[in-house]
Design a protein around this motif. Structure first.
Motif, short mmCIF file in Angstrom:
data_model
loop_
_atom_site.label_atom_id
_atom_site.label_comp_id
_atom_site.label_asym_id
_atom_site.label_seq_id
_atom_site.Cartn_x
_atom_site.Cartn_y
_atom_site.Cartn_z
N SER A 173 -28.64 14.22 -17.81
CA SER A 173 -29.74 13.69 -16.99
C SER A 173 -29.88 12.18 -17.12
N ILE A 174 -29.71 11.66 -18.33
CA ILE A 174 -29.81 10.22 -18.53
C ILE A 174 -28.72 9.50 -17.74
N LEU A 175 -27.51 10.02 -17.78
CA LEU A 175 -26.41 9.39 -17.05
C LEU A 175 -26.59 9.49 -15.54
N GLU A 176 -27.10 10.61 -15.07
CA GLU A 176 -27.26 10.82 -13.63
C GLU A 176 -28.48 10.10 -13.06
N GLN A 177 -29.58 10.09 -13.80
CA GLN A 177 -30.84 9.60 -13.25
C GLN A 177 -31.23 8.20 -13.71
N THR A 178 -30.58 7.68 -14.73
CA THR A 178 -30.88 6.36 -15.30
C THR A 178 -32.38 6.06 -15.36
N PRO A 179 -33.09 6.79 -16.21
CA PRO A 179 -34.54 6.59 -16.32
C PRO A 179 -34.88 5.23 -16.95
N ASP A 180 -36.10 4.77 -16.69
CA ASP A 180 -36.60 3.54 -17.31
C ASP A 180 -37.16 3.82 -18.70
N LEU A 181 -37.66 5.03 -18.89
CA LEU A 181 -38.35 5.41 -20.11
C LEU A 181 -37.96 6.83 -20.49
N ILE A 182 -37.74 7.07 -21.78
CA ILE A 182 -37.37 8.41 -22.26
C ILE A 182 -38.27 8.79 -23.43
N PHE A 183 -38.84 9.98 -23.36
CA PHE A 183 -39.53 10.57 -24.51
C PHE A 183 -38.59 11.62 -25.06
N LEU A 184 -38.08 11.39 -26.27
CA LEU A 184 -36.99 12.19 -26.82
C LEU A 184 -37.39 12.82 -28.16
N ASP A 185 -37.35 14.14 -28.21
CA ASP A 185 -37.59 14.87 -29.45
C ASP A 185 -36.40 14.61 -30.39
N ILE A 186 -36.69 14.44 -31.65
CA ILE A 186 -35.63 14.18 -32.61
C ILE A 186 -35.00 15.47 -33.13
N GLN A 187 -35.83 16.46 -33.48
CA GLN A 187 -35.32 17.70 -34.06
C GLN A 187 -35.11 18.75 -32.97
N MET A 188 -33.86 18.88 -32.54
CA MET A 188 -33.47 19.89 -31.56
C MET A 188 -32.20 20.56 -32.07
N PRO A 189 -32.00 21.83 -31.74
CA PRO A 189 -30.77 22.50 -32.15
C PRO A 189 -29.56 21.92 -31.40
N GLY A 190 -28.41 22.03 -32.00
CA GLY A 190 -27.21 21.47 -31.37
C GLY A 190 -27.23 19.96 -31.52
N LEU A 191 -27.28 19.25 -30.41
CA LEU A 191 -27.37 17.80 -30.45
C LEU A 191 -28.83 17.41 -30.67
N ASN A 192 -29.11 16.68 -31.75
CA ASN A 192 -30.48 16.25 -31.97
C ASN A 192 -30.72 14.91 -31.24
N GLY A 193 -31.92 14.41 -31.35
CA GLY A 193 -32.27 13.17 -30.65
C GLY A 193 -31.40 11.99 -31.03
N PHE A 194 -31.04 11.89 -32.31
CA PHE A 194 -30.16 10.78 -32.74
C PHE A 194 -28.77 10.92 -32.16
N ASP A 195 -28.28 12.16 -32.01
CA ASP A 195 -26.98 12.38 -31.38
C ASP A 195 -27.01 11.92 -29.93
N VAL A 196 -28.11 12.22 -29.25
CA VAL A 196 -28.26 11.81 -27.85
C VAL A 196 -28.23 10.29 -27.76
N ILE A 197 -28.96 9.61 -28.61
CA ILE A 197 -28.98 8.15 -28.59
C ILE A 197 -27.60 7.58 -28.85
N GLN A 198 -26.89 8.17 -29.80
CA GLN A 198 -25.56 7.69 -30.16
C GLN A 198 -24.58 7.82 -28.99
N LYS A 199 -24.66 8.93 -28.26
CA LYS A 199 -23.74 9.15 -27.14
C LYS A 199 -24.15 8.34 -25.95
#
Length: 70
Positions: free
Chosen positions: A44-70
């Motif tokens: 969604s971030i790549l497709e929609q290019t949001p101005d602002l993101i509210f991102l949970d850190i503790q999620m199963p699989g890829l966590n919030g830090f993984d998302v930021i890193q990618k």
């Protein structure tokens, strides 16, 4: 003034619902989507290019830090 295109990301439906309700009070924010996991978030971030993101850190699989890193 343009609105902030905002994406919310959390694996808990109640948290998504609460955050959506809180953000609805701000005229400056438009919610363009929500995601329930890290993989959806990256896509969604790549497709929609949001101005602002509210991102949970503790999620199963890829966590919030993984998302930021990618």
């Amino acid at each position: 003034m343009s609105k902030l295109r905002t994406l919310i990301i959390d694996d808990e439906p109640l948290a998504l619902s609460l955050l959506r309700a809180k953000l609805a009070k701000f005229d400056e924010i438009t919610i363009i989507g929500q995601c329930k996991n890290g993989r959806e978030a990256i896509q969604s971030i790549l497709e929609q290019t949001p101005d602002l993101i509210f991102l949970d850190i503790q999620m199963p699989g890829l966590n919030g830090f993984d998302v930021i890193q990618k």
